[in-house]
Enzyme design. Structure first.
Site, PDB file in Angstrom:
ATOM      1  N   SER A   1     -10.885  -0.232  -1.019  1.00 13.13           N
ATOM      2  CA  SER A   1      -9.689  -0.804  -0.745  1.00 13.13           C
ATOM      3  C   SER A   1      -9.993  -2.297  -1.498  1.00 13.13           C
ATOM      4  O   SER A   1      -8.251  -2.780  -1.697  1.00 13.13           O
ATOM      5  CB  SER A   1      -9.520  -1.490   1.040  1.00 13.13           C
ATOM      6  OG  SER A   1     -10.418  -2.335   1.322  1.00 13.13           O
TER       7      SER A   1
ATOM      8  N   GLU B   1     -16.126   5.335   1.587  1.00 14.02           N
ATOM      9  CA  GLU B   1     -14.922   5.261   0.850  1.00 14.02           C
ATOM     10  C   GLU B   1     -14.777   6.370  -0.212  1.00 14.02           C
ATOM     11  O   GLU B   1     -15.344   5.726  -0.495  1.00 14.02           O
ATOM     12  CB  GLU B   1     -14.356   3.385   1.307  1.00 14.02           C
ATOM     13  CG  GLU B   1     -14.612   3.251   2.489  1.00 14.02           C
ATOM     14  CD  GLU B   1     -13.680   1.611   2.656  1.00 14.02           C
ATOM     15  OE1 GLU B   1     -12.719   1.924   2.016  1.00 14.02           O
ATOM     16  OE2 GLU B   1     -14.732   0.127   2.910  1.00 14.02           O
TER      17      GLU B   1
ATOM     18  N   LYS C   1      -0.282   4.209   4.572  1.00 16.96           N
ATOM     19  CA  LYS C   1      -0.315   3.497   3.461  1.00 16.96           C
ATOM     20  C   LYS C   1       0.561   4.159   2.509  1.00 16.96           C
ATOM     21  O   LYS C   1       1.569   4.310   2.501  1.00 16.96           O
ATOM     22  CB  LYS C   1      -1.838   3.972   2.796  1.00 16.96           C
ATOM     23  CG  LYS C   1      -2.395   2.311   3.836  1.00 16.96           C
ATOM     24  CD  LYS C   1      -4.058   2.094   2.652  1.00 16.96           C
ATOM     25  CE  LYS C   1      -4.458   0.838   3.930  1.00 16.96           C
ATOM     26  NZ  LYS C   1      -4.602   1.215   5.370  1.00 16.96           N
TER      27      LYS C   1
ATOM     28  N   ASN D   1       1.091  -1.378   0.274  1.00 14.10           N
ATOM     29  CA  ASN D   1       0.220  -0.003   0.080  1.00 14.10           C
ATOM     30  C   ASN D   1       1.066   1.351   0.169  1.00 14.10           C
ATOM     31  O   ASN D   1       0.277   2.202   0.104  1.00 14.10           O
ATOM     32  CB  ASN D   1      -0.734   0.255   1.501  1.00 14.10           C
ATOM     33  CG  ASN D   1      -1.998  -1.180   0.823  1.00 14.10           C
ATOM     34  OD1 ASN D   1      -2.496  -1.723  -0.095  1.00 14.10           O
ATOM     35  ND2 ASN D   1      -2.269  -1.223   2.246  1.00 14.10           N
TER      36      ASN D   1
ATOM     37  N   ASP E   1     -13.916   7.698   4.762  1.00 10.39           N
ATOM     38  CA  ASP E   1     -13.131   6.920   5.470  1.00 10.39           C
ATOM     39  C   ASP E   1     -12.239   6.935   3.928  1.00 10.39           C
ATOM     40  O   ASP E   1     -12.008   6.171   2.688  1.00 10.39           O
ATOM     41  CB  ASP E   1     -13.149   5.434   4.935  1.00 10.39           C
ATOM     42  CG  ASP E   1     -11.594   4.896   5.558  1.00 10.39           C
ATOM     43  OD1 ASP E   1     -10.542   4.973   4.956  1.00 10.39           O
ATOM     44  OD2 ASP E   1     -11.741   3.474   6.463  1.00 10.39           O
TER      45      ASP E   1
ATOM     46  N   HIS F   1     -15.381  -0.853   5.263  1.00 13.72           N
ATOM     47  CA  HIS F   1     -14.371  -1.313   5.785  1.00 13.72           C
ATOM     48  C   HIS F   1     -14.460  -2.492   7.356  1.00 13.72           C
ATOM     49  O   HIS F   1     -15.439  -1.237   7.493  1.00 13.72           O
ATOM     50  CB  HIS F   1     -13.064  -0.652   6.088  1.00 13.72           C
ATOM     51  CG  HIS F   1     -11.458  -1.140   6.538  1.00 13.72           C
ATOM     52  ND1 HIS F   1     -11.501  -1.467   7.828  1.00 13.72           N
ATOM     53  CD2 HIS F   1     -10.907  -1.704   5.753  1.00 13.72           C
ATOM     54  CE1 HIS F   1     -10.033  -1.867   8.174  1.00 13.72           C
ATOM     55  NE2 HIS F   1     -10.081  -2.264   6.818  1.00 13.72           N
TER      56      HIS F   1
ATOM     57  N   HIS G   1      -7.650   4.984   1.154  1.00 18.49           N
ATOM     58  CA  HIS G   1      -7.257   4.441  -0.546  1.00 18.49           C
ATOM     59  C   HIS G   1      -7.131   5.977  -1.429  1.00 18.49           C
ATOM     60  O   HIS G   1      -6.422   5.522  -2.535  1.00 18.49           O
ATOM     61  CB  HIS G   1      -7.030   3.467  -0.637  1.00 18.49           C
ATOM     62  CG  HIS G   1      -7.320   2.169   0.367  1.00 18.49           C
ATOM     63  ND1 HIS G   1      -6.030   1.396   0.148  1.00 18.49           N
ATOM     64  CD2 HIS G   1      -7.956   1.518   1.467  1.00 18.49           C
ATOM     65  CE1 HIS G   1      -6.373   0.313   1.020  1.00 18.49           C
ATOM     66  NE2 HIS G   1      -7.259   0.561   1.569  1.00 18.49           N
TER      67      HIS G   1
END
Length: 380
Positions: free
Chosen positions: A178, A174, A234, A46, A203, A132, A206
């Protein structure tokens, strides 16, 4: 004997091809890792921007240890909140254009802290189906009402909000998901929330560092996002996480978020290094541009029979189906010097086990060509 279920349940996981095992990584960076003395091309990192091991971040970490010590030695509300933390919070606020920021030791604890502290009989959470585990645990493990809407189905979300009896509504999604690598349309989410008098929580674990001209993540979409969570482990290449929000939520979390109140504060040396990493992310645009280039190259090199999910991120999911198929494909690729992890339930839905490929700016075109060629051979 007592606790016999410990061994029994693990044995059942093994029979179902779902047992998880740790691997000792001897060396690693965004391009390579070494396991049992063998070097592999690393497509499971990541470290999207390739900033881990960056000399300026390493130097800042060492300076932070010298200035503040390696440990904060207390919770933030006792004596653990130091200048390095304040400096990082101010940096995040400037970066994301938010009034306040609060630091946590992990994204999991940050997500749980916000949702568990907000949960009560007058609050309703509406989570994207693919949220998540930390968001699901935080929302559904409390006393409040929680409901999941179909993945990126904004009509379904609007229907749920329109018919909701709750006056306090929080929509949770998100920025980039992910395991699939697709993105939420945060501008649409923001409009739906405004129409239905709801708050929006994103969130951005990523997306931070990857999206936006300066790596600012989902706020680059000009969306009205009330709460942003992002991890530092990440693309930012340090550790910990932060919540960026308004003054009211900040003060509320300081007083009622048990994960924040009762945890030792983030290492001040880590906070110092993280601020330097953000500065690099803001100015080194080439890292994001290279990820986009390599991602496009990868998609063009795969055979048509390879089931690559649509993505606009650095995450590329190749769905294979069964757990056994994913494990066998990963093992065959390891034999060719490529490290890719098989992702299986419950991380993804049953029947959608996959290889999760991550592109990093440290990769080279020759790496991508070899990866695609190997995948085409392994997946028939």
């Amino acid at each position: 004997m007592s606790f016999d279920f410990l061994r029994t349940r693990v044995e059942q996981q093994d029979l179902l091809n779902l047992k998880r095992r740790r691997v000792l990584v001897e060396q690693q960076n965004a391009r390579h890792l070494v396991v049992d003395g063998k070097q592999y091309l690393n497509f499971s990192s990541n470290d999207y921007l390739g900033l881990n091991h960056h000399p300026e971040i390493n130097k800042a970490l060492a300076q932070g240890v010298e200035k503040f010590g390696s440990c904060s030695s207390a919770s933030s509300l006792i004596s653990g909140y130091q200048y390095a933390h304040q400096h990082l919070e101010e940096k995040v606020c400037q970066w994301l254009n938010k009034p306040k920021c609060l630091l946590f030791n992990s994204g999991f604890s940050a997500n749980q802290a916000v949702l568990s502290s907000l949960a009560n009989e007058n609050v309703a959470f509406y989570l994207d189906k693919l949220s998540h585990a930390s968001l699901i645990d935080g929302a559904f493990g409390q006393n409040g009402y929680a409901k999941r809407f179909k993945h990126n189905d904004y009509a379904h979300l609007d229907q749920l909000l329109t018919t909701s009896k709750y006056s306090n509504k929080l929509v949770v999604s998100e920025g980039v998901f992910s395991m699939d690598g697709d993105a939420a349309d945060t501008a649409i989410l923001g409009n739906i929330c405004q129409t239905n008098h709801a708050k929006l929580y994103i969130d951005d674990a990523h997306a931070i560092g990857i999206k936006g001209t300066h790596g600012e993540g989902s706020v680059a979409d000009n969306a009205d996002i009330d709460i942003i969570m992002a991890t530092c482990g990440k693309a930012i290449a340090t550790s910990g996480a932060f919540i960026a929000c308004d003054n009211d939520l900040h003060d509320y979390l300081v007083n009622f978020a048990r994960h924040y109140i009762y945890s030792t504060a983030m290492s001040p040396a880590n906070a110092w290094a993280t601020a330097v990493s953000i500065e690099l992310i803001e100015k080194e645009h080439w890292r994001r541009e290279k990820i986009n280039h390599l991602s496009q190259l990868f998609s063009t090199k795969l055979d048509q029979h390879v089931n690559l999910l649509p993505t606009s991120s650095s995450i590329h999911a190749i769905v294979l189906g069964s757990e056994q198929q994913a494990i066998e494909a990963a093992n065959k690729l390891k034999a060719q010097g490529i490290w890719l992890t098989a992702i299986r339930p419950p991380t993804v839905a049953k029947g959608t086990s996959r290889l999760r490929v991550t592109m990093c700016s440290s990769h080279k075109e020759q790496d991508i060509n070899y990866l695609a060629e190997s995948i085409n051979k392994v997946i028939q």
